[in-house]
Design a protein around this motif. Sequence first.
Motif, short mmCIF file in Angstrom:
data_model
loop_
_atom_site.label_atom_id
_atom_site.label_comp_id
_atom_site.label_asym_id
_atom_site.label_seq_id
_atom_site.Cartn_x
_atom_site.Cartn_y
_atom_site.Cartn_z
N VAL A 270 0.56 -0.93 -0.07
CA VAL A 270 -0.13 0.66 0.13
C VAL A 270 1.28 1.11 0.08
O VAL A 270 0.73 2.04 -0.37
CB VAL A 270 -1.03 -0.16 1.05
CG1 VAL A 270 -1.83 1.17 1.60
CG2 VAL A 270 -1.73 -1.08 0.91
N VAL A 271 2.16 1.44 0.59
CA VAL A 271 2.22 2.45 0.92
C VAL A 271 3.75 2.89 -0.52
O VAL A 271 3.48 3.87 -0.72
CB VAL A 271 3.47 2.40 1.98
CG1 VAL A 271 3.91 3.34 1.91
CG2 VAL A 271 2.92 2.51 3.86
N ALA A 274 1.15 4.26 -3.10
CA ALA A 274 1.66 5.87 -3.13
C ALA A 274 2.35 6.33 -3.13
O ALA A 274 1.95 7.74 -3.56
CB ALA A 274 1.11 4.94 -1.17
N PHE A 277 3.45 7.24 -6.19
CA PHE A 277 2.53 7.85 -6.90
C PHE A 277 2.45 9.57 -6.96
O PHE A 277 2.34 10.42 -7.48
CB PHE A 277 1.34 7.18 -6.21
CG PHE A 277 0.48 8.61 -7.32
CD1 PHE A 277 -0.44 8.44 -8.73
CD2 PHE A 277 -0.64 9.72 -6.78
CE1 PHE A 277 -1.49 9.41 -8.95
CE2 PHE A 277 -1.78 10.01 -6.97
CZ PHE A 277 -1.96 9.96 -8.07
N ARG A 278 2.70 9.87 -5.61
CA ARG A 278 3.18 10.95 -5.18
C ARG A 278 4.34 11.39 -6.23
O ARG A 278 4.61 12.67 -6.41
CB ARG A 278 2.91 11.31 -3.46
CG ARG A 278 2.25 10.42 -2.99
CD ARG A 278 1.17 12.29 -3.05
NE ARG A 278 1.72 13.35 -2.15
CZ ARG A 278 1.42 13.62 -1.29
NH1 ARG A 278 0.61 12.75 -0.10
NH2 ARG A 278 2.03 14.89 -1.34
#
Length: 368
Positions: A270-271, A274, A277-278
Amino acid sequence: MSGKVRIPALVAVLALLLLPLAGATPAAAAGGPGVKLSTSQAGTGGSITVSGSGWRAHALLMVLICGQATPARGVVGGTNSCANADGRAVTTDARGVFSRKLPVSEPPVPCPCVVHVATVTGASASADTVFQVAGHAVEPLPAEPAAGRLSVLSDTRLDGSSGLLTWFGAPPSRTLVFTVGNAGSSPVKNPVFQVGTSHGVFAPQWDDQQFDGTIAPGGKAEIKLPVDLAAGAHGDYTVSMKYGGRVLAEQPWGVGRPWGVTLFWVLLCVVVPAAVFRVGMAVVDRLRPRKAARSTGPPRHRALHMPAQVTLRMPKFGTAAPSREDAPTTSTLPWFTPDSDPGTAGRLSAPHDDSPTSPTTPTRKGLT
């Protein structure tokens, strides 16, 4: 005459009742798990039917033909003395009864031989019954050593608990604790025990561990042996202790699943996306232009919007000029009035020359 007839009939009834017990093992007669064979002798290549009763319900059992063994002494050489390749597994029913066909094969050591049945998982239980492999060599059993003989006097237990590191996949560890007694006539000095762990139907992996001390004849001692598993191990395990080639104790061990490892991988899945993407959005925001490109076409003219107060009226040809009262009123600039305009006091029209000789002033001579 009737009495003579009743006696043979009574003997026949007793014989029928005692016949099933003749082929049963001593454990079955005593109420424990027992084994019966369809025949007590067969040659290699044949098969026999092994049946049993008094076992734990839905227990997984292993059926083997072993050499150098008797029901009294058990399998002296352990499972290394058995025909393991031709063994069969069987599961008891809800009443603890089973029946299984077993192929006859020669064990790796000479007879006397037995059909050995033992539990694979759960509480330890075993039973042996005499069986003769036709044509196989027969030799006497090795004499029992005159030295001390150890036996387990108490139930085994596993001491210890799992910590936070074990929850994240560290190797689980426990201490196997039991009490042994010396039933021989001579002391036992620094005995070596074999500790093994098994998972499911797999055979245990044995590890030699030595106890530092001497156990006198008739004495007893508390033994503590460390037991370790591999990193990330979980499920149902069985810890076994063997001494002198015989398994003396077994202890089940339920190891919990290391949920910390599962949580770590979930957070990682999950991390990381993310974060990627950031970072990608930050790079795109840095590289894209701040303002849109201007158009290269001809410039557009803005329409002229007249104020609502200003109106223009064109005079119509052939009509009389409008009077001063009908003349349209125009708004003046807000920062001065006609009366305050410097140099225009008393003048409401454009400046012109009022002299008599002005060409714009008609004369009476020109009219005549």
